[in-house]
Design a protein around this motif. Structure first.
Motif, PDB file in Angstrom:
ATOM      1  N   GLN A 355       0.828  -1.204   0.000  1.00  0.00           N
ATOM      2  CA  GLN A 355       0.000   0.000   0.000  1.00  0.00           C
ATOM      3  C   GLN A 355       0.862   1.253   0.000  1.00  0.00           C
ATOM      4  OE1 GLN A 355      -2.766   0.672   3.272  1.00  0.00           O
ATOM      5  NE2 GLN A 355      -4.161   1.762   1.906  1.00  0.00           N
ATOM      6  N   ARG A 356       1.982   1.201   0.698  1.00  0.00           N
ATOM      7  CA  ARG A 356       2.890   2.358   0.681  1.00  0.00           C
ATOM      8  C   ARG A 356       3.405   2.610  -0.726  1.00  0.00           C
ATOM      9  NH1 ARG A 356       8.123   3.692   0.688  1.00  0.00           N
ATOM     10  NH2 ARG A 356       8.783   1.518   0.454  1.00  0.00           N
ATOM     11  N   LEU A 357       3.751   1.550  -1.437  1.00  0.00           N
ATOM     12  CA  LEU A 357       4.249   1.693  -2.798  1.00  0.00           C
ATOM     13  C   LEU A 357       3.151   2.156  -3.754  1.00  0.00           C
ATOM     14  CD1 LEU A 357       6.459  -1.533  -3.029  1.00  0.00           C
ATOM     15  CD2 LEU A 357       7.253   0.840  -2.802  1.00  0.00           C
ATOM     16  N   ASP A 358       1.909   1.857  -3.428  1.00  0.00           N
ATOM     17  CA  ASP A 358       0.782   2.250  -4.273  1.00  0.00           C
ATOM     18  C   ASP A 358       0.550   3.755  -4.261  1.00  0.00           C
ATOM     19  OD1 ASP A 358      -1.779   1.170  -5.782  1.00  0.00           O
ATOM     20  OD2 ASP A 358      -2.500   2.665  -4.336  1.00  0.00           O
ATOM     21  N   GLY A 359       0.960   4.421  -3.195  1.00  0.00           N
ATOM     22  CA  GLY A 359       0.755   5.857  -3.114  1.00  0.00           C
ATOM     23  C   GLY A 359       0.184   6.273  -1.773  1.00  0.00           C
ATOM     24  N   PRO A 360      -0.318   7.500  -1.675  1.00  0.00           N
ATOM     25  CA  PRO A 360      -0.833   8.002  -0.400  1.00  0.00           C
ATOM     26  C   PRO A 360      -1.941   7.109   0.140  1.00  0.00           C
ATOM     27  CG  PRO A 360      -0.703   9.765  -2.032  1.00  0.00           C
ATOM     28  CD  PRO A 360      -0.455   8.486  -2.763  1.00  0.00           C
ATOM     29  N   SER A 361      -1.974   6.973   1.459  1.00  0.00           N
ATOM     30  CA  SER A 361      -3.000   6.149   2.078  1.00  0.00           C
ATOM     31  C   SER A 361      -3.417   6.752   3.411  1.00  0.00           C
ATOM     32  CB  SER A 361      -2.507   4.715   2.275  1.00  0.00           C
ATOM     33  OG  SER A 361      -1.398   4.681   3.146  1.00  0.00           O
ATOM     34  N   ILE A 362      -4.587   6.371   3.844  1.00  0.00           N
ATOM     35  CA  ILE A 362      -5.121   6.775   5.138  1.00  0.00           C
ATOM     36  C   ILE A 362      -5.376   5.494   5.918  1.00  0.00           C
ATOM     37  CG2 ILE A 362      -7.024   7.930   6.332  1.00  0.00           C
ATOM     38  CD1 ILE A 362      -7.361   9.662   3.798  1.00  0.00           C
ATOM     39  N   LYS A 363      -4.880   5.431   7.151  1.00  0.00           N
ATOM     40  CA  LYS A 363      -4.868   4.161   7.866  1.00  0.00           C
ATOM     41  C   LYS A 363      -5.696   4.213   9.147  1.00  0.00           C
ATOM     42  CE  LYS A 363      -0.295   2.961   6.055  1.00  0.00           C
ATOM     43  NZ  LYS A 363      -0.776   1.940   5.120  1.00  0.00           N
ATOM     44  N   HIS A 364      -6.280   3.067   9.472  1.00  0.00           N
ATOM     45  CA  HIS A 364      -7.038   2.906  10.703  1.00  0.00           C
ATOM     46  C   HIS A 364      -6.713   1.558  11.326  1.00  0.00           C
ATOM     47  CE1 HIS A 364      -9.409   5.608   8.075  1.00  0.00           C
ATOM     48  NE2 HIS A 364      -9.558   6.290   9.196  1.00  0.00           N
ATOM     49  N   ASP A 365      -6.810   1.512  12.625  1.00  0.00           N
ATOM     50  CA  ASP A 365      -6.509   0.304  13.397  1.00  0.00           C
ATOM     51  C   ASP A 365      -7.636   0.137  14.410  1.00  0.00           C
ATOM     52  OD1 ASP A 365      -5.166  -1.727  14.920  1.00  0.00           O
ATOM     53  OD2 ASP A 365      -4.427  -0.146  16.251  1.00  0.00           O
ATOM     54  N   ILE A 366      -8.743  -0.439  13.958  1.00  0.00           N
ATOM     55  CA  ILE A 366      -9.944  -0.465  14.792  1.00  0.00           C
ATOM     56  C   ILE A 366     -10.236  -1.882  15.274  1.00  0.00           C
ATOM     57  CG2 ILE A 366     -10.865   1.527  13.549  1.00  0.00           C
ATOM     58  CD1 ILE A 366     -12.582  -1.833  13.111  1.00  0.00           C
ATOM     59  N   SER A 367     -11.094  -1.980  16.268  1.00  0.00           N
ATOM     60  CA  SER A 367     -11.595  -3.292  16.674  1.00  0.00           C
ATOM     61  C   SER A 367     -13.066  -3.187  17.022  1.00  0.00           C
ATOM     62  CB  SER A 367     -10.807  -3.851  17.863  1.00  0.00           C
ATOM     63  OG  SER A 367     -11.006  -3.069  19.023  1.00  0.00           O
ATOM     64  N   VAL A 368     -13.784  -4.237  16.697  1.00  0.00           N
ATOM     65  CA  VAL A 368     -15.181  -4.387  17.093  1.00  0.00           C
ATOM     66  C   VAL A 368     -15.350  -5.841  17.535  1.00  0.00           C
ATOM     67  CG1 VAL A 368     -16.075  -2.599  15.545  1.00  0.00           C
ATOM     68  CG2 VAL A 368     -15.893  -4.962  14.723  1.00  0.00           C
TER      69      VAL A 368
END
Length: 495
Positions: A355-368
């Motif tokens: 994903q880093r190589l793919d370009g800009p990204s927005i990340k989340h680390d959630i749990s349910v």
């Protein structure tokens, strides 16, 4: 050596008139271990994602707990903020200095001793600078298992995983770092050392103090060593990749697999098509899709057995066969060798890099709750598509413990800066769905600087108040990691 007094750490002779404090630190740890030159400090002052570059007054590399205590005492006496740092693999801006050049980075990368390994008691005590891989190798050499496993294990340190209560890929069977930790050694803000390196499973002599420091992101004290649980090594591991009908089928398969093989289910990872496509689109070690079928969701799982007399393969095959007949599983492949198992896991482990190589990204680390994972994926995906048509959701993670890494890549044709300009909006959408489902906005990465606003919005006000009071009780001058986890102004409210 004991924690030094201010008179001892600020000698009148031999000090650099430009910054006598640096000279004092050199007197504690040696001049070679106080870094100030730009080329020397570069790797310590920016995070892995390069989102939080900073400037340190100095990077100090103590070699013992006594030296850590003396450095902390010196910084506390002079009102100098301290940023504890392990392997600097954090993802939320919690282990790098700010841009003011006033903070000292306290790196534990010289504290790498394996202090004690007791295979009969199933315990391992290491210093905080040891990597997770070092812990695994030390346990393995004694015929035991240190079960914490994550993609960054070659550089992530014991102190770092303790500070964020890291989980990794085997939480389903062995628990988070918190469950694996029996005791800690911690340097407090006044330079005292809390020696709580217990190797006991049972100890009811008052409060369980170690739990305060696990997951506190270096804001309450500096963990210098820890004692962990060890386990029997697996004698056989069944690794399989299966294409599932949808996320609901993945959750149902977790239950079916557990019913079939019990606690032997060690890892159970959900991987969305977008995540897999990004890995396959990059020249990453010649990776390929394990299946020829057309599918949107995959699960990678491990079933491990410690007894040489038992083989879990037939039970796994029975579960997969029945699920394929019912349409829950579209297709599946079981690794025929350890090499093939590594190849399957490489697909999962390379998702962040792809994903880093793919370009800009927005990340989340959630749990349910695990049972609500399908609801979260459906609701969050629909809300994001309404807000930004064509947005690509890169979803993967630890279904067994309800933890998803729920990331976004920009729509085709959108400029990277336009995509990142809407990052706050994307965060709000994902975190709002998480909160509505009574989940957590941070399952294992921590809060740092990145998620402070979301923490204050979604955490109970009573919980925030208690967190602030604990912080001020242990670190009244806000010496450790100021402005991380809880904003400074929030502490001022309860002073």
């Amino acid at each position: 050596m004991p924690a030094s007094t201010p008179a001892e750490v600020f000698p009148m002779q031999g000090s650099d008139p430009r910054d006598p404090f640096i000279d004092a630190l050199a007197g504690i740890v040696g001049a070679a271990n106080v870094l100030t030159a730009e080329e020397d400090v570069a790797r310590y002052v920016s995070d892995w994602r390069r989102n939080y570059p900073g400037a340190a007054r100095a990077v100090v590399r103590p070699g013992s707990t006594a030296e850590v205590a003396a450095v902390v005492a010196a910084c506390s006496a002079q009102g100098v903020p301290v940023v504890p740092q392990g392997g600097n693999t954090g993802l939320v801006g919690g282990s790098t200095p700010d841009a003011t050049r006033t903070e000292v980075v306290l790196s534990l990368d010289r504290m790498i001793a394996v202090r004690r390994l007791d295979p009969l008691n199933n315990t391992l005590t290491l210093e905080a600078g040891c990597t997770v891989l070092t812990a695994q190798e030390a346990a393995s050499a004694a015929g035991r298992l240190f079960p914490l496993s994550l993609a960054s294990e070659g550089s992530a340190t014991v102190g770092g995983v303790l500070s964020t209560n890291a989980g990794g890929e085997q939480v389903l069977r062995y628990g988070n770092t918190r469950e694996l930790t029996l005791g800690v050694e911690v340097v407090l803000a006044d330079g005292r050392v809390l020696d709580n390196l217990m190797d006991l499973r049972k100890d009811n002599t008052g409060y369980d103090l170690k739990q305060l420091f696990i997951g506190s992101e270096g804001t309450l004290g500096v963990v210098t060593a820890a004692t962990f649980r060890l386990y029997a090594q697996p004698r056989s591991v069944v690794t399989a990749w299966m294409a599932v009908r949808d996320p609901q089928a993945a959750v149902e398969m977790l239950t079916r697999l557990a019913n079939g093989v019990g606690e032997r289910v060690t890892a159970f990872e959900l991987i969305g098509r977008q995540a897999l496509s990004q890995v396959l689109a990059r020249p990453l070690a010649g990776m390929r899709d394990p299946l020829e079928a057309d599918y949107d969701w995959a699960v990678l799982f491990d079933v491990s057995e410690t007894s040489p007399r038992l083989d879990p393969s037939p039970a796994v095959e029975d579960v997969l066969g029945a699920a394929m007949e019912e349409g829950l599983v579209i297709d599946a492949v079981i690794a025929a060798s350890e090499r093939q198992a590594h190849e399957l896991w490489a697909l999962r482990d390379h998702v962040p890099e792809a994903q880093r190589l793919d370009g800009p990204s927005i990340k989340h680390d959630i749990s349910v709750a695990t049972s609500l994972i399908p609801d979260f994926i459906a609701e969050a995906g629909a809300a994001l598509e309404r807000a930004m048509p064509g947005i690509r959701v890169v979803c993967f993670g630890h279904v067994g413990d309800g933890n998803l890494h729920y990331n976004q890549s920009k729509p085709a044709g959108m400029a990277g800066h336009d995509f990142l300009a809407r990052e706050d909006e994307i965060h709000d959408i994902v975190h709002s769905v998480t909160a509505r489902l009574h989940g957590s906005i941070s399952a294992e990465h921590g809060i740092g600087r990145l998620k402070q606003a979301a923490l204050l919005e979604h955490k109970s006000p009573v919980a925030i108040d208690l967190m602030a009071r604990i912080k001020l009780a242990l670190d009244p001058a806000n010496t450790f990691n100021p402005g991380r986890v809880l904003p400074r102004e929030r502490l001022d409210v309860v002073r």
